[in-house]
Write a protein that holds these residues in place. Structure first.
Motif, PDB file in Angstrom:
ATOM      1  N   PRO A 107      -3.315  15.987   6.688  1.00 55.57           N
ATOM      2  CA  PRO A 107      -2.552  16.674   5.573  1.00 55.57           C
ATOM      3  C   PRO A 107      -3.032  17.805   4.845  1.00 55.57           C
ATOM      4  CG  PRO A 107      -2.757  14.662   4.658  1.00 55.57           C
ATOM      5  CD  PRO A 107      -3.536  14.296   5.986  1.00 55.57           C
ATOM      6  N   ASP A 108      -2.431  18.866   4.549  1.00 54.49           N
ATOM      7  CA  ASP A 108      -2.971  19.848   3.832  1.00 54.49           C
ATOM      8  C   ASP A 108      -3.126  19.574   2.232  1.00 54.49           C
ATOM      9  OD1 ASP A 108      -0.467  20.222   3.084  1.00 54.49           O
ATOM     10  OD2 ASP A 108      -0.071  21.886   4.287  1.00 54.49           O
ATOM     11  N   ARG A 109      -3.604  20.151   1.221  1.00 56.04           N
ATOM     12  CA  ARG A 109      -3.777  20.081  -0.126  1.00 56.04           C
ATOM     13  C   ARG A 109      -2.509  19.815  -0.745  1.00 56.04           C
ATOM     14  NH1 ARG A 109      -8.962  23.759  -2.428  1.00 56.04           N
ATOM     15  NH2 ARG A 109     -10.554  22.807  -0.897  1.00 56.04           N
ATOM     16  N   TRP A 110      -1.618  20.649  -0.290  1.00 59.01           N
ATOM     17  CA  TRP A 110      -0.191  20.849  -1.073  1.00 59.01           C
ATOM     18  C   TRP A 110       0.509  19.548  -0.550  1.00 59.01           C
ATOM     19  CZ3 TRP A 110       2.788  22.385  -4.682  1.00 59.01           C
ATOM     20  CH2 TRP A 110       4.271  22.195  -4.616  1.00 59.01           C
ATOM     21  N   THR A 111       0.427  18.891   0.647  1.00 63.22           N
ATOM     22  CA  THR A 111       0.976  17.663   1.086  1.00 63.22           C
ATOM     23  C   THR A 111       0.397  16.699   0.348  1.00 63.22           C
ATOM     24  OG1 THR A 111       1.607  18.724   3.208  1.00 63.22           O
ATOM     25  CG2 THR A 111       1.782  16.359   3.104  1.00 63.22           C
ATOM     26  N   ARG A 112      -0.939  16.702   0.348  1.00 70.69           N
ATOM     27  CA  ARG A 112      -1.515  15.594  -0.385  1.00 70.69           C
ATOM     28  C   ARG A 112      -1.185  15.506  -1.777  1.00 70.69           C
ATOM     29  NH1 ARG A 112      -5.646  13.027   2.164  1.00 70.69           N
ATOM     30  NH2 ARG A 112      -6.497  12.262   0.242  1.00 70.69           N
ATOM     31  N   PHE A 113      -0.840  16.645  -2.505  1.00 68.85           N
ATOM     32  CA  PHE A 113      -0.515  16.800  -3.868  1.00 68.85           C
ATOM     33  C   PHE A 113       0.781  16.018  -3.998  1.00 68.85           C
ATOM     34  CE2 PHE A 113       1.576  19.225  -7.437  1.00 68.85           C
ATOM     35  CZ  PHE A 113       0.849  18.674  -8.528  1.00 68.85           C
ATOM     36  N   LEU A 114       1.940  16.508  -3.196  1.00 75.27           N
ATOM     37  CA  LEU A 114       3.196  15.908  -3.324  1.00 75.27           C
ATOM     38  C   LEU A 114       3.026  14.361  -2.957  1.00 75.27           C
ATOM     39  CD1 LEU A 114       5.530  18.433  -1.138  1.00 75.27           C
ATOM     40  CD2 LEU A 114       5.058  18.202  -3.649  1.00 75.27           C
ATOM     41  N   TRP A 115       2.077  13.801  -2.042  1.00 78.45           N
ATOM     42  CA  TRP A 115       1.921  12.581  -1.760  1.00 78.45           C
ATOM     43  C   TRP A 115       1.481  11.623  -3.199  1.00 78.45           C
ATOM     44  CZ3 TRP A 115      -0.468  12.174   3.573  1.00 78.45           C
ATOM     45  CH2 TRP A 115       0.293  12.705   4.519  1.00 78.45           C
ATOM     46  N   TRP A 116       0.433  12.413  -3.841  1.00 76.48           N
ATOM     47  CA  TRP A 116      -0.021  11.820  -4.995  1.00 76.48           C
ATOM     48  C   TRP A 116       1.148  11.699  -5.938  1.00 76.48           C
ATOM     49  CZ3 TRP A 116      -0.308  14.122  -9.956  1.00 76.48           C
ATOM     50  CH2 TRP A 116      -0.978  13.359 -11.061  1.00 76.48           C
ATOM     51  N   LEU A 117       2.083  12.905  -6.389  1.00 80.49           N
ATOM     52  CA  LEU A 117       2.997  12.766  -7.142  1.00 80.49           C
ATOM     53  C   LEU A 117       3.900  11.657  -6.982  1.00 80.49           C
ATOM     54  CD1 LEU A 117       3.970  16.691  -7.581  1.00 80.49           C
ATOM     55  CD2 LEU A 117       2.775  15.105  -9.093  1.00 80.49           C
ATOM     56  N   SER A 118       4.105  11.403  -5.482  1.00 80.74           N
ATOM     57  CA  SER A 118       5.053  10.169  -5.278  1.00 80.74           C
ATOM     58  C   SER A 118       4.317   8.911  -5.252  1.00 80.74           C
ATOM     59  CB  SER A 118       5.686  10.437  -3.604  1.00 80.74           C
ATOM     60  OG  SER A 118       4.714  10.614  -2.760  1.00 80.74           O
ATOM     61  N   THR A 119       3.068   8.887  -5.626  1.00 82.04           N
ATOM     62  CA  THR A 119       2.142   7.519  -5.817  1.00 82.04           C
ATOM     63  C   THR A 119       2.072   6.675  -4.457  1.00 82.04           C
ATOM     64  OG1 THR A 119       4.006   5.922  -6.019  1.00 82.04           O
ATOM     65  CG2 THR A 119       3.226   7.139  -8.217  1.00 82.04           C
ATOM     66  N   ALA A 120       1.987   7.777  -3.417  1.00 79.14           N
ATOM     67  CA  ALA A 120       1.698   7.095  -1.857  1.00 79.14           C
ATOM     68  C   ALA A 120       0.200   7.116  -1.610  1.00 79.14           C
ATOM     69  CB  ALA A 120       2.521   7.857  -0.997  1.00 79.14           C
ATOM     70  N   GLU A 121      -0.135   6.272  -0.796  1.00 81.20           N
ATOM     71  CA  GLU A 121      -1.495   6.134  -0.355  1.00 81.20           C
ATOM     72  C   GLU A 121      -1.667   6.897   0.654  1.00 81.20           C
ATOM     73  OE1 GLU A 121      -3.864   4.583  -2.382  1.00 81.20           O
ATOM     74  OE2 GLU A 121      -2.211   3.585  -3.563  1.00 81.20           O
ATOM     75  N   PRO A 122      -2.361   8.066   0.596  1.00 78.96           N
ATOM     76  CA  PRO A 122      -2.678   9.025   1.785  1.00 78.96           C
ATOM     77  C   PRO A 122      -3.150   8.434   3.035  1.00 78.96           C
ATOM     78  CG  PRO A 122      -4.055   9.625   0.158  1.00 78.96           C
ATOM     79  CD  PRO A 122      -3.241   8.495  -0.612  1.00 78.96           C
ATOM     80  N   GLU A 123      -4.142   7.368   2.793  1.00 81.22           N
ATOM     81  CA  GLU A 123      -5.004   6.804   4.060  1.00 81.22           C
ATOM     82  C   GLU A 123      -4.037   5.944   4.841  1.00 81.22           C
ATOM     83  OE1 GLU A 123      -5.906   6.562   0.705  1.00 81.22           O
ATOM     84  OE2 GLU A 123      -7.508   7.714   0.781  1.00 81.22           O
ATOM     85  N   ILE A 124      -3.035   5.428   4.167  1.00 75.76           N
ATOM     86  CA  ILE A 124      -2.037   4.644   4.860  1.00 75.76           C
ATOM     87  C   ILE A 124      -0.737   5.532   5.398  1.00 75.76           C
ATOM     88  CG2 ILE A 124      -0.306   2.700   4.804  1.00 75.76           C
ATOM     89  CD1 ILE A 124      -2.007   1.610   2.834  1.00 75.76           C
TER      90      ILE A 124
END
Length: 399
Positions: free
Chosen positions: A16-33
């Motif tokens: 994922p790009d930085r923007w997507t990872r930022f949105l995932w962080w806001l949604s409290t998701a674990e990016p590795e999973i």
């Protein structure tokens, strides 16, 4: 969320790009999973967008709120960013608590809903103040005018008894003076009529009756002047006290005028009065409250209504795996520590046995030497010999 169509075998390499990872962080998701869950990537990006919207709205609302409290816009913006970060933290905590394991539990979900409603209601107030700013300032002017009247009415009520007493005292003194002056005026008129021939004697000039009336007039006039010298200072004192009271009322009124403002609480009261007195404003007010509440509730609602996908399943399995591994690692560590303690105990036991076995012959030799020395000493008792034996040869218990 658009992404290029790739063969299934190549999707494991998705980064994922930085923007997507930022949105995932806001949604409290674990990016590795989440990176391996194709469908859930977009879902959690949507949740992140709702959190971002709520965060931005909270920052703007709080910045405007603090602008009504402090005069420096820079400080108001800093405080708004700070409070927006707190709201972001609360929202992330709320949506993090909505998971596959506890979403069906009523009490946690109800608590999160109540918390979101409270935050949303408070955040809606600054936004509504901004939207109805002109109308609110008109209402503030009306409210402040009513406050002035209420303040003046309370002041009049406070000083009413004192002013009434002073006014009655002044009226009584003035009435007494007026009564004396009326007597003097009547006596003067009677004297003048006697001198011009229009009186009862019909004689012109200063005759006996006219002289008598002149003396009566002069006596009454002298008494009046004496009474006037006595009462006028009292009347002036009453006027001075009433003027002092009026000055105090004006001073309090001026001090109250300085306190009148258009601060946050004043605007809230004006908004409430505006809603109570205007049906069209009330309808739009409640409509906006609902809309602003939905903005605050968006993350919780979005996370609740989105279906569960592979990410939730993987997350549960991963959590179960980590729990199992933690338990197993704990058991292994416990077994290793027990093995170490047992082995050390066994080796220490053998060492102690060897130590006592090898020391047995030397202790016997030392015992014989001590006995021979005691036999040759005439001044040493058996008890003293035993104390020396215990100190030099017997072992002590471990404590």
């Amino acid at each position: 969320m658009q992404e290029n169509t790739r063969p299934f075998s190549q999707r494991e390499g998705y980064v994922p790009d930085r923007w997507t990872r930022f949105l995932w962080w806001l949604s409290t998701a674990e990016p590795e999973i989440l990176a391996g869950c194709v469908v859930d990537r977009g879902r959690y990006a949507i949740v992140g967008m709702t959190v971002l919207g709520t965060w931005a709205f909270a920052t703007l609302a709080w910045s405007y709120f603090f602008s009504t409290v402090v005069s420096n816009w820079f400080i108001a913006i800093l405080l708004g960013v700070f409070m927006g970060a707190i709201i972001l933290t609360i929202d992330r905590a709320l949506i993090k608590g909505i998971s596959r394991s506890n979403k069906k539990r009523f009490l946690p979900l109800a608590f999160r809903a109540i918390l979101a409603l409270v935050i949303g209601l408070f955040m809606a107030q600054p936004a509504l103040l901004y939207l109805f700013d002109k109308e609110i300032h008109v209402q503030i002017s009306l409210d402040n005018e009513q406050r002035r009247r209420d303040k003046r009415s309370k002041q009049d009520t406070l000083y009413f008894a004192q002013k009434t007493r002073l006014q009655q005292q002044k009226n009584s003194l003035q009435q007494e003076l007026n009564s004396r002056y009326a007597e003097v005026s009547a006596a003067r008129d009677a004297f003048i009529r006697e001198t011009d021939g229009t009186g009862g004697s019909k004689k012109i000039g200063l005759k006996d009756i006219a002289q008598a009336k002149q003396r009566e007039y002069q006596k009454l006039d002298a008494d009046y002047r004496l009474k006037q010298q006595e009462l006028l200072p009292q009347i002036k004192a009453s006027d001075s006290l009433m003027a002092t009271i009026d000055a105090a009322i004006r001073k309090e009124q001026d001090a109250f005028e300085v306190l009148l403002n258009d601060g946050f609480i004043t605007r809230i009261e004006a908004l409430n009065h505006l809603v109570q007195n205007n049906l069209s404003v009330a309808f739009r007010y409640y409509l906006l409250v609902v809309i602003l509440l939905l903005i605050e509730l968006m993350p919780v609602v979005t996370k609740s209504i989105l279906p569960e996908g592979s990410y939730d399943k993987k997350l549960d399995l991963r959590e179960a795996l980590e729990k199992e591994l933690t338990q197993k690692n704990h058991e292994r560590e416990l077994a290793i520590k027990e093995l170490y303690n047992q082995t050390a105990f066994e080796q220490d036991s053998g060492f102690i046995k060897d130590f006592f076995a090898q020391a047995q012959q030397e202790r016997k030799q030392k015992l014989n030497a001590q006995m021979q020395e005691w036999q040759g000493a005439d001044n040493k008792s058996f008890d003293e010999l035993w104390e020396d034996m215990k100190r030099d040869m017997l072992t002590k218990q471990e404590s």
